[in-house]
Design an enzyme around this catalytic site. Structure first.
Site, PDB file in Angstrom:
ATOM      1  N   GLY A 331      -7.529 -12.460  -7.731  1.00  9.36           N
ATOM      2  CA  GLY A 331      -6.718 -11.269  -7.498  1.00  9.36           C
ATOM      3  C   GLY A 331      -7.300 -10.083  -8.233  1.00  9.36           C
ATOM      4  O   GLY A 331      -8.003 -10.222  -9.236  1.00  9.36           O
ATOM      5  N   ASP A 332      -6.994  -8.895  -7.716  1.00  7.44           N
ATOM      6  CA  ASP A 332      -7.487  -7.668  -8.337  1.00  7.44           C
ATOM      7  C   ASP A 332      -6.480  -6.570  -8.081  1.00  7.44           C
ATOM      8  O   ASP A 332      -6.032  -6.393  -6.947  1.00  7.44           O
ATOM      9  CB  ASP A 332      -8.839  -7.272  -7.749  1.00  7.44           C
ATOM     10  CG  ASP A 332      -9.687  -6.489  -8.743  1.00  7.44           C
ATOM     11  OD1 ASP A 332      -9.129  -6.067  -9.773  1.00  7.44           O
ATOM     12  OD2 ASP A 332     -10.887  -6.316  -8.492  1.00  7.44           O
ATOM     13  N   LYS A 352      -5.301 -13.086 -16.651  1.00  9.30           N
ATOM     14  CA  LYS A 352      -5.339 -11.675 -16.242  1.00  9.30           C
ATOM     15  C   LYS A 352      -6.121 -10.879 -17.281  1.00  9.30           C
ATOM     16  O   LYS A 352      -5.750 -10.827 -18.448  1.00  9.30           O
ATOM     17  CB  LYS A 352      -3.911 -11.136 -16.116  1.00  9.30           C
ATOM     18  CG  LYS A 352      -3.817  -9.685 -15.680  1.00  9.30           C
ATOM     19  CD  LYS A 352      -2.353  -9.285 -15.551  1.00  9.30           C
ATOM     20  CE  LYS A 352      -2.188  -7.835 -15.165  1.00  9.30           C
ATOM     21  NZ  LYS A 352      -0.757  -7.443 -15.086  1.00  9.30           N
ATOM     22  N   ASP A 458       8.135  -2.667 -10.361  1.00 11.60           N
ATOM     23  CA  ASP A 458       7.000  -2.879  -9.455  1.00 11.60           C
ATOM     24  C   ASP A 458       7.225  -4.119  -8.599  1.00 11.60           C
ATOM     25  O   ASP A 458       6.346  -4.982  -8.495  1.00 11.60           O
ATOM     26  CB  ASP A 458       5.705  -3.000 -10.261  1.00 11.60           C
ATOM     27  CG  ASP A 458       4.469  -2.654  -9.433  1.00 11.60           C
ATOM     28  OD1 ASP A 458       4.616  -1.987  -8.394  1.00 11.60           O
ATOM     29  OD2 ASP A 458       3.360  -3.050  -9.833  1.00 11.60           O
TER      30      ASP A 458
END
EC number: 2.7.11.1
Length: 636
Positions: A331-332, A352, A458
Site C-alpha cells: 500500500g502507498d 507502515k 479519514d
C-alpha cells in the site's frame, strides 16, 4: 605556565561588558535578555516577566529553579514549553501548609484542593492530558476512611478526571477495593512529576495578530499595564536610539575582532583541555541518541509505559520487510508506504513507514517532519487506548532517526476500494451491507464508547481493510482527534459540541461544513461514512475527474439522482446481474433504503445528519428485511 581556561573566558566577558551599553527605553527593557528556566534563553513572546511587556495573560515569574505562571488565581510551575505545538506543561503549586490532619489517610496533600478550570482564559487542557486521566479506574468512596471529613478528595476518587475541568473518566463503575494506592500515586506523579499540558490558539487572539504586525515593523510587543483594558502597545525605537544602535553596532564589530583574537589565544593555551571536553561530549551525545528521541520522550510524557505498545528496533523491522523490498509494498498513501513484514516468530504484520519528504525546501522539510511526528504520536496514543473487532490493532512502533514506523494487523484481502474499484472480486449486496454495518459499529464505538470521543477524520474506502472472511477493520488514525468539551457540554450529543481545528482529510470525503467553518464534530465522520455508503451502492469512486465537473464528486452525483428519482441510473450494474441481489435492488428495504440513509448522512446541515447509533439501528433494520426478501426469492 598557561592560564587556566576559566580566567581567559572571564577576562573575555569582562572586556565585552566594558564596551557594552545599557538600554534605557521601554522597548529595550522589554527586549532585554535574562535566564528563566525551563526556557532555553529569554522567554519568547507572549511570555514576559516585566510589567507591560508580552501578553497580559502570559505573565510569568522567574526563579532559579522554574518559572511560574498564574491562571485564574491558580499558580503553576512551568515544567516544559513547546514552541512547535504552542503548549506548556504545568504543575500546580499547592499550599503545603493547609490542614490535612483529617485527611492524612488519603495522602493527597500535594494535589490541588479544587478542580482546575481554565474556562475564560486563553488556555485549554490538551487532548493527551485528558486522555491520560480518562483511563484511570475510579474508587468507591464508601470503602475509604474519613470520607465524610474529606468530601473533595472523595469526589476525586469517584471521578479522577474531575480535577481537570472538562475531563471525565472512561470507567463508569466504581471499584470497591485495590484502587486507592494506585490512583493516588498516579495523581501525585501526574501533577508533581509529569504535569499536565495546556494549549492556546494564536489565530483567534487579537494580541498575537497585532504583535505580528508590530514585529514586522521592528517593534516590541507589550500592553498598557495601568489601564483596565490592558490595550496592546507596540514599542517603537526613537531616531536617537536608532543612531546610537548603529554606532554601538560599529563598536561591537571592533570588539568582536579583538575578542576573537583574544579567544583564539586562550584556546591555543588550553587546546588539550578542549580536545578532552569535545571527546567527552561526543561520546555522551552518541550514547544518548536513543534516550533523547523526541517521539519516545513525548509518548512517555503523555502515557504510562505500561499502556504503550511494544517498541521495535529499526533493524528488526528492516529485516522483517527484507530491507523494505519494493516487492513487499502492499500500500502507498499520502503519509507513508505499507510493507508486508514477517517477524522472527513467523507472524505476519503490516509495517507502515512514514514518508521522509525528500527534495523539499528546508522550511517545508521541518514542517513536514513536525507534522509526521505529530501524526505518528497521535496514532500511537489513540490506538493504544482502544479495542474493537472492527478497528485495526497496533502491535508496536519504532521511532528512529532513519524513520518513523508503525506495526499493525496485516489484513490479507486488500481494501474496500480494491474490491469496489479494481483488483478484488465482485461483492454481493449482502456482503456490502455487512461491511456498511461493521464500519458503522466501529464509528459508533469511537463516538460513544470512548471518553473523550474520537473523530477519525479519514473514513474512506481505502482505509477500510477487508479480511478473507469479508470482515473489515478500519485503520489509519494519523488524522484522528479527541473531542474534549467543557463540563457543560461533555454529556451532550448535539452538533454544537465541536473543536476548532484546520480541515484535514481526503478529497471527496471531507465534510464541506467542517471545511468552511473549521468546526470538527462527530457528524464530520458521518459525512465521510455517507460517501462510503454511496461507493457501496454505485461501485464508483468518491472523486473521478473523468466525470462531468458537476458530478466529479460522488456525493453531488448521487444526491442529484436521488432528488430527481433516478437512483437506478447509478446503482452498480454488477448487483443487477446477480440473481441473489435482484430483490435487494428492487425492494424498498434494500439498496433504496441504504441510499436514503446515505442521502441523510451527507446533508448540508450537520444537524440533519444521523449519529452513529441511529445509523447502526437503521442498517440492522434494513439487513433484517433484506434477508427476509432473499429467503422469499429463494422459495419461489
Amino acid at each position: 605556565m598557561s592560564q587556566p581556561p576559566w580566567r581567559c573566558f572571564s577576562l573575555l566577558i569582562f572586556v565585552l561588558t566594558i564596551f557594552s551599553t545599557k538600554p534605557s527605553s521601554a522597548s529595550t527593557s522589554c527586549s532585554s535578555s535574562f535566564h528563566c528556566p525551563p526556557f532555553n534563553s529569554s522567554p519568547p513572546y507572549p511570555f514576559s516577566a516585566s510589567p507591560g511587556c508580552g501578553h497580559p495573560n502570559f505573565q510569568i515569574q522567574c526563579s532559579s529553579s522554574r518559572a511560574t505562571i498564574t491562571i485564574k488565581n491558580l499558580t503553576f510551575s512551568i515544567l516544559h514549553y513547546s514552541s512547535i505545538s504552542s503548549s506548556l506543561t504545568l504543575s500546580p503549586i499547592t499550599n503545603t501548609n493547609r490542614n490535612t490532619n483529617n485527611c492524612s489517610s488519603l495522602r493527597f496533600s500535594s494535589s490541588p484542593n479544587r478542580f482546575i478550570d481554565l474556562t475564560g482564559s486563553p488556555f485549554r487542557v490538551s487532548d493527551s492530558s485528558c486522555s491520560r486521566l480518562s483511563l484511570l479506574r475510579p474508587c468507591s468512596p464508601f470503602t475509604l476512611p474519613n470520607c465524610s471529613r474529606c468530601p473533595w478528595d472523595c469526589k476525586l476518587l469517584k471521578n479522577p478526571g474531575r480535577i481537570l475541568h472538562g475531563c471525565e473518566s472512561t470507567h463508569g463503575s466504581l471499584s470497591e477495593q485495590g484502587c486507592q494506592g494506585d490512583l493516588l500515586g498516579f495523581l501525585q506523579d501526574f501533577f508533581t512529576r509529569f504535569g499536565f499540558e495546556v494549549e492556546w490558539d494564536e489565530s483567534q487572539d487579537p494580541y498575537f495578530i497585532k504583535c505580528r504586525d508590530c514585529q514586522i515593523k521592528n517593534g516590541v510587543c507589550g500592553f498598557n499595564s495601568t489601564h483596565p483594558n490592558q490595550d496592546f502597545i507596540c514599542f517603537h525605537k526613537s531616531r536617537s536610539e536608532l543612531v546610537t544602535q548603529r554606532d554601538n553596532n560599529k563598536r561591537v564589530n571592533h570588539i568582536a575582532v579583538l575578542s576573537l583574537i583574544f579567544a583564539l589565544t586562550c584556546l591555543l593555551l588550553v587546546f588539550s583541555v578542549a580536545v578532552a571536553i569535545f571527546r567527552s561530549r561526543r561520546a555522551s551525545f552518541l550514547s544518548s541518541i536513543n534516550e533523547e528521541d523526541p517521539a519516545a520522550l513525548f509518548l512517555r510524557h503523555h502515557r504510562s509505559a505500561a499502556l504503550l505498545p511494544p517498541v521495535f528496533t529499526f533493524e528488526e523491522l528492516e529485516s522483517a520487510t527484507n530491507k523494505f523490498d519494493p516487492k513487499r509494498k502492499i500500500g502507498d498513501g499520502g503519509f507513508g508506504s505499507v510493507y508486508l513484514g514477517q517477524l522472527s516468530d513467523g507472524q505476519l504484520l503490516a509495517v507502515k513507514f512514514l514518508h521522509h519528504h525528500h527534495g523539499a525546501t528546508a522550511a517545508a522539510t521541518e514542517h513536514c517532519k513536525a507534522f509526521s511526528m505529530k501524526s505518528f504520536c497521535n496514532e500511537i496514543l489513540i490506538l493504544s487506548s482502544i479495542n474493537h473487532p472492527n478497528l485495526v490493532k497496533l502491535h508496536g512502533y519504532c521511532s528512529d532517526p532513519r524513520g518513523l514506523l508503525l506495526v499493525h494487523d496485516y489484513v490479507t484481502n486488500g481494501t474496500l476500494a480494491d474490491h469496489l474499484h479494481g483488483r478484488g472480486p465482485k461483492m454481493t449486496w449482502r456482503v456490502r451491507l455487512d461491511i456498511a454495518l461493521q464500519t458503522a459499529l466501529a464509528m459508533e464505538y469511537l463516538h460513544f464508547d470512548i471518553v473523550p470521543p474520537v473523530v477519525h477524520r479519514d473514513i474512506t474506502s481505502s482505509n477500510i481493510f477487508v479480511e478473507k472472511d469479508m470482515k473489515i477493520k478500519v485503520g489509519d488514525f494519523g488524522l484522528s482527534r479527541l473531542l474534549v468539551f467543557s463540563e457543560t457540554t461533555v454529556n451532550s450529543a448535539t452538533s454544537s459540541d465541536y473543536v476548532c481545528t484546520g480541515p484535514q482529510g481526503t478529497p471527496g470525503y471531507l465534510d464541506p461544513d467542517y471545511h468552511r467553518s473549521f468546526r470538527l464534530t462527530e457528524k464530520s465522520d458521518v459525512y465521510s461514512y455517507g460517501v462510503v455508503l454511496m461507493e457501496l451502492i454505485t461501485g464508483m469512486k468518491a472523486v473521478d475527474q473523468r466525470r462531468e465537473k458537476r458530478d466529479m464528486a460522488l456525493a453531488d452525483l448521487v444526491v442529484s439522482k436521488i432528488q430527481m428519482g433516478l437512483l437506478d441510473q447509478v446503482i452498480d450494474p454488477l448487483l443487477a446481474l446477480d440473481g441473489d441481489d435482484v430483490a435487494a435492488v428492487s425492494d424498498g428495504f434494500g439498496v433504496a433504503a441504504v441510499a436514503e440513509l446515505a442521502f441523510r448522512c451527507v446533508a448540508t446541515d450537520k444537524d440533519d445528519r444521523p449519529d452513529a447509533k441511529e445509523i447502526v439501528q437503521e442498517l440492522r433494520r434494513i439487513r433484517s428485511h433484506t434477508r427476509v426478501a432473499d429467503d422469499d426469492v429463494a422459495k419461489n
